[in-house]
Write a protein that holds these residues in place. Structure first.
Motif: not given
Length: 643
Positions: A115, A137, A139, A161, A185, A189, A194-196
């Motif tokens: 990450l 964190d 988002q 990611a 995003q 995804a 993972d769309d962070r």
């Protein structure tokens, strides 16, 4: 030492691992999907196991099937290659839990660096310099927009990611942030589940410098010097080299020491790469280089490091995974000469680098270079996987010599009918600024159309095509002979021939003939005294495949005069390649403006936007999100305003 190895990957990296394993006396097991049943890595391995349908998410990304294949074949270890599951800590743990040897770093190290936001925090704690940005964190789009505004534009949105250029967008202005964030995003995804995202200040004259590191289970960590991967297109590396041009000893020591420090911070074992971004506006300096991320795997560009150090990195991986210490310590490693690598992709530069698929009717391997490939003549290039056909690698005494050797190899690339980026690579390598080492990650974008091959064949290319057809058709008059030695190069009609040919035309009068090149007819005049430089020309079913500086095209006797018919009606939006519709932005009856995005296609892991050709109305819409489409399918039709 490991005695049997399953390679949980495909293509050129699977073939690369198999070659080294074979020299070490290790039995190899390949895995393959439906699309890869006849692939080169399947042919090379001692044993092969079918693991599912063609889509990667149903085969190469299903860890349970790969582990089951290893158990069923008696493999002791699994090598993940790169991509797919290579940086998946859960898969690494599952391999170890199954009693198999994992040829890679510890799962905890993968997680620590997997990450990007957590990795940057860890590097800050370890004293490794990092780029300014937002790692929070929260988002919420409004929070992300506020942070971007505070950082200042341009800003870079990156998937937490992410990797391989996926889930990354440069944003130049605040007004563009929302759309870029949504696209990033969505891609994140789709690619990583993972769309962070995180945000970084975009360096205006950046160079991408990375350091190869290697650790073992005996607390030894070394670096194998740096690579420059600055030549990128859409964040995807195109040409890599080692060492980095303009790197002085003091800066090299600083960046390599920082890389070792980063590896030690996560108790690293195996092959890894620490990636840095450098501000090249005033040259490479130790105080102008910052940590970006760590790739906890072998890299696509690892051959250039192997060439300058004389080290087989795959052999090191297998020895370290077997519990052995590193074969060499830091003082035993040195830089010898200069290496360059070009990534040869199945894509068409003349059509915006859209992926190109099909059967490789012609695939001539290069002489005098290292060619890393997972295909062969007759293999099929599909739309299911990454479009890379091969890596062309050279090693010479100096950068100038390496650049020249790689440029020659790219110009001589002979592939047909699949389109490749070879002519684009040749032009990049031949560019005076690249030759001088004046590069950054914006090099390709700044050069623009200057690096693209001609959209239409040049007069000389047409003459070469016409002459090649005459060689194919005639024996005798008109005579085509070698300009070097006068030997006849003609052959009995339709007798097979292939290779480089030099022409000198001996005829009583000028010749005029019609040649069809890639579907369009051209009238060609060949003067009595016309000569050409040697050209690669090879017979194919429909005529002659001609290669000119890496650009391959089909030449055939023209059957009709004028331009080819069959173009789409005005306003028709056709699918430029096979793929999947992932977003439809309009509905039938909507008013649209020129350049407005209508829909988005995904093929070969890339997104491609189709836009309105002019102001008008969507008169017809045949696409829906999730639908598969073939090349040339009518997706939509726009009627011009006022009609």
């Amino acid at each position: 030492m490991i005695t049997s190895l399953l390679i949980a990957n495909r293509g050129e990296i699977a073939c690369r691992v198999i070659r080294t394993a074979r020299t070490m006396g290790i039995r190899t097991v390949a895995v393959y999907s439906d699309a890869d049943a006849r692939a080169l890595h399947v042919r090379m391995a001692d044993e092969a196991v079918h693991i599912g349908p063609s889509p990667a998410r149903e085969s190469y990304l299903v860890g349970e099937r790969i582990i089951a294949a290893a158990k069923a074949t008696g493999a002791e270890a699994i090598h993940p290659g790169y991509g797919f599951l290579s940086e998946n800590a859960d898969f690494a743990e599952a391999v170890i839990a199954a009693g198999l040897v994992w040829v890679g770093p510890k799962p905890a190290s993968i997680r620590a660096m997997g990450l990007k936001d957590a990795a940057k925090r860890l590097m800050q704690q370890a004293g490794v310099p990092t780029t300014p940005g937002y790692l929070g964190d929260d988002q919420n789009p409004d929070r992300l927009k506020a942070e971007a505004d505070a950082i200042g534009y341009p800003v870079l949105i990156k998937a937490v990611a992410g990797g391989g250029g996926k889930g990354m967008r440069k944003v130049d202005a605040a007004a563009d942030f929302a759309d870029a964030l949504l696209s990033c995003q969505r891609e994140a995804a789709s690619s990583f589940g993972d769309d962070r995202v995180l945000l970084e200040k975009y360096i205006l004259s950046p160079r991408h410098i990375e350091v190869q590191v290697f650790g073992d289970s005996h607390s030894n960590v070394v670096h194998l010097f740096e690579r420059d991967c600055s030549l990128q297109r859409r964040h995807q590396k195109v040409i890599e080299e080692a060492p980095a041009p303009g790197m002085d000893p003091a800066t090299r020591a600083a960046i390599c020491d920082a890389a070792v420090k980063a590896a030690r911070a996560v108790d690293y074992v195996g092959a890894g790469t620490i990636e840095f971004i450098a501000d090249a506006s005033t040259g490479l300096r130790a105080d102008g280089i910052w940590f970006m991320e760590m790739n906890t795997r072998l890299q696509v560009e690892h051959p250039v490091t192997e060439e300058i150090t004389g080290v087989d990195l795959v052999e090191w991986q297998l020895r370290v995974a077997s519990g052995e210490p590193l074969p060499k310590q830091q003082d035993e490693l040195s830089i010898n000469g200069w290496a360059m690598e070009a990534r040869l992709y199945a894509e068409d530069p003349a059509k915006g680098f859209l992926p190109s698929t099909g059967r490789l009717e012609i695939f001539c391997e290069h002489e005098g270079v290292r060619l890393e490939t997972g295909v062969y003549e007759g293999a099929e290039i599909t739309g299911f996987y990454d479009p890379m056909i091969a890596k062309i690698v050279v090693h010479e005494e100096t950068r100038e010599e390496a650049c020249e050797a790689l440029a020659r190899a790219c110009a001589a690339t002979d592939i047909f009918p699949v389109k490749t980026n070879a002519p684009f690579l040749w032009r990049a390598l031949d560019d005076k600024d690249f030759r001088a080492g004046r590069i950054d990650t914006g090099f390709i974008a700044a050069k623009g159309d200057a690096l693209l091959p001609p959209a239409e064949p040049t007069d000389d290319m047409l003459k070469q095509a016409a002459a090649a057809l005459l060689v194919q058709e005639y024996y005798g008059e008109p005579t085509l002979v070698s300009p070097e030695d006068g030997d006849l190069l003609g052959a009995p009609q339709r007798e097979p021939w292939r290779g480089a040919i030099g022409f000198r035309l001996n005829a009583a009068t000028n010749l005029r003939t019609a040649v069809n090149v890639d579907g369009r007819a051209h009238v060609v005049d060949l003067p009595v005294d016309w000569r050409s430089a040697p050209v690669v020309a090879e017979p194919v079913d429909d005529g002659v495949a001609v290669n000119d500086d890496g650009l391959s095209f089909l030449a055939a006797p023209a059957r009709v005069s004028g331009a080819a018919a069959g173009t789409a009606a005005d306003g028709a939006i056709l699918s430029p390649m096979p793929g999947r519709v992932i977003a439809v932005e309009v509905a039938a009856g909507d008013s649209v403006t020129k350049g407005q995005k209508l829909l988005t296609l995904e093929a070969m892991k890339m997104e491609h936007s189709l836009v309105a050709p002019f102001d008008g109305t969507v008169a017809e819409l045949n696409a829906y999100a999730g639908g598969q489409v073939s090349e040339g399918a009518l997706l939509a039709r726009v009627e011009r305003a006022g009609e």
